[in-house]
Design a protein around this motif. Structure first.
Motif, PDB file in Angstrom:
ATOM      1  N   GLN A 243     -36.203 -51.815 114.758  1.00  0.00           N
ATOM      2  CA  GLN A 243     -35.026 -51.841 113.882  1.00  0.00           C
ATOM      3  C   GLN A 243     -35.169 -52.869 112.763  1.00  0.00           C
ATOM      4  OE1 GLN A 243     -32.659 -49.510 114.308  1.00  0.00           O
ATOM      5  NE2 GLN A 243     -33.962 -48.819 115.980  1.00  0.00           N
ATOM      6  N   LEU A 244     -36.254 -53.656 112.796  1.00  0.00           N
ATOM      7  CA  LEU A 244     -36.439 -54.756 111.852  1.00  0.00           C
ATOM      8  C   LEU A 244     -36.529 -54.243 110.417  1.00  0.00           C
ATOM      9  CD1 LEU A 244     -36.595 -57.791 112.394  1.00  0.00           C
ATOM     10  CD2 LEU A 244     -39.059 -57.616 112.219  1.00  0.00           C
TER      11      LEU A 244
ATOM     12  N   GLY B 176     -34.127 -63.723 123.786  1.00  0.00           N
ATOM     13  CA  GLY B 176     -34.353 -62.289 123.620  1.00  0.00           C
ATOM     14  C   GLY B 176     -33.341 -61.420 124.316  1.00  0.00           C
TER      15      GLY B 176
ATOM     16  N   TRP C 216     -33.292 -57.331 121.480  1.00  0.00           N
ATOM     17  CA  TRP C 216     -33.877 -57.476 120.148  1.00  0.00           C
ATOM     18  C   TRP C 216     -34.481 -56.164 119.684  1.00  0.00           C
ATOM     19  CZ3 TRP C 216     -36.889 -62.749 119.820  1.00  0.00           C
ATOM     20  CH2 TRP C 216     -35.963 -63.794 119.881  1.00  0.00           C
ATOM     21  N   LYS C 217     -35.145 -55.456 120.573  1.00  0.00           N
ATOM     22  CA  LYS C 217     -35.761 -54.186 120.198  1.00  0.00           C
ATOM     23  C   LYS C 217     -34.733 -53.220 119.635  1.00  0.00           C
ATOM     24  CE  LYS C 217     -39.506 -54.338 123.551  1.00  0.00           C
ATOM     25  NZ  LYS C 217     -40.109 -53.702 124.727  1.00  0.00           N
TER      26      LYS C 217
ATOM     27  N   VAL D   1     -40.751 -58.826 124.400  1.00  0.00           N
ATOM     28  CA  VAL D   1     -39.569 -59.102 123.597  1.00  0.00           C
ATOM     29  C   VAL D   1     -38.402 -58.440 124.291  1.00  0.00           C
ATOM     30  CG1 VAL D   1     -38.445 -58.686 121.377  1.00  0.00           C
ATOM     31  CG2 VAL D   1     -40.841 -59.286 121.446  1.00  0.00           C
TER      32      VAL D   1
ATOM     33  N   LEU E 262     -32.135 -56.208 116.481  1.00  0.00           N
ATOM     34  CA  LEU E 262     -32.551 -57.203 115.490  1.00  0.00           C
ATOM     35  C   LEU E 262     -33.023 -56.537 114.197  1.00  0.00           C
ATOM     36  CD1 LEU E 262     -32.687 -60.307 115.371  1.00  0.00           C
ATOM     37  CD2 LEU E 262     -35.116 -60.116 115.884  1.00  0.00           C
ATOM     38  N   LYS E 263     -32.377 -56.909 113.072  1.00  0.00           N
ATOM     39  CA  LYS E 263     -32.708 -56.343 111.770  1.00  0.00           C
ATOM     40  C   LYS E 263     -33.339 -57.362 110.831  1.00  0.00           C
ATOM     41  CE  LYS E 263     -29.162 -52.818 111.919  1.00  0.00           C
ATOM     42  NZ  LYS E 263     -27.971 -52.241 111.282  1.00  0.00           N
TER      43      LYS E 263
ATOM     44  N   SER F 196     -42.796 -54.598 118.256  1.00  0.00           N
ATOM     45  CA  SER F 196     -41.915 -53.704 119.014  1.00  0.00           C
ATOM     46  C   SER F 196     -40.482 -53.710 118.483  1.00  0.00           C
ATOM     47  CB  SER F 196     -41.924 -54.084 120.492  1.00  0.00           C
ATOM     48  OG  SER F 196     -41.318 -55.348 120.680  1.00  0.00           O
ATOM     49  N   LEU F 197     -40.219 -54.467 117.434  1.00  0.00           N
ATOM     50  CA  LEU F 197     -38.865 -54.558 116.872  1.00  0.00           C
ATOM     51  C   LEU F 197     -38.668 -53.451 115.836  1.00  0.00           C
ATOM     52  CD1 LEU F 197     -38.677 -58.440 116.434  1.00  0.00           C
ATOM     53  CD2 LEU F 197     -37.841 -57.052 118.347  1.00  0.00           C
TER      54      LEU F 197
ATOM     55  N   ILE G 193     -43.301 -58.883 117.844  1.00  0.00           N
ATOM     56  CA  ILE G 193     -42.588 -58.441 116.646  1.00  0.00           C
ATOM     57  C   ILE G 193     -42.863 -56.968 116.378  1.00  0.00           C
ATOM     58  CG2 ILE G 193     -42.531 -58.678 114.123  1.00  0.00           C
ATOM     59  CD1 ILE G 193     -42.653 -61.692 114.521  1.00  0.00           C
TER      60      ILE G 193
END
Length: 125
Positions: A81-82, A27, A55-56, A51, A59-60, A78-79, A76
């Motif tokens: 930008q995913l 992470g 990654w926050k 996380v 990570l896309k 909290s991601l 997940i």
């Protein structure tokens, strides 16, 4: 002087390696894509809700298909930008996948853990 800035997108592909776990320290890497499909993961870094900041912010794409995850990795959520989340063929089902899409504002492609072969990847947006 350089007139253009080149962005190096960091991608980690560790698919189909029979890994049962990944280190939490993963992470800390500023990854744009993490592809860990086809392993034997039962838990995922960040499952406890923690996380890495990297990654926050970066990570896309996260591909967790074909693993043995026992529950949804809560980190997940909290991601923010995913954009792509693949979770087909794991050992849990996800209730309220529509709610998950609302929590991840940039998510445009999502495959739920309960989906079976032959299902098309769901487009969220």
């Amino acid at each position: 002087l350089l007139s253009h800035t080149r962005v190096l997108e960091k991608i980690l592909r560790v698919s189909n390696n029979h890994f049962e776990a990944l280190p939490d320290s993963l992470g800390q890497l500023e990854l744009v894509e993490l592809l860990v499909n086809g392993n034997k993961l039962t838990v995922f870094p960040g499952s406890s809700g923690l996380v890495g900041k990297a990654w926050k912010n970066h990570l896309k794409t996260l591909d967790l298909r074909d693993n043995a995850l026992l529950s949804f990795p809560v980190g997940i959520r909290s991601l923010k930008q995913l954009e792509v989340l693949q979770m087909k063929r794991n050992r849990f089902t996800l209730e309220g996948s529509a709610r998950l899409a609302l929590e991840l504002p940039k998510l445009r492609v999502f495959s739920a853990p309960g989906e079976v072969d032959g299902d098309d990847t769901s487009a969220v947006r």
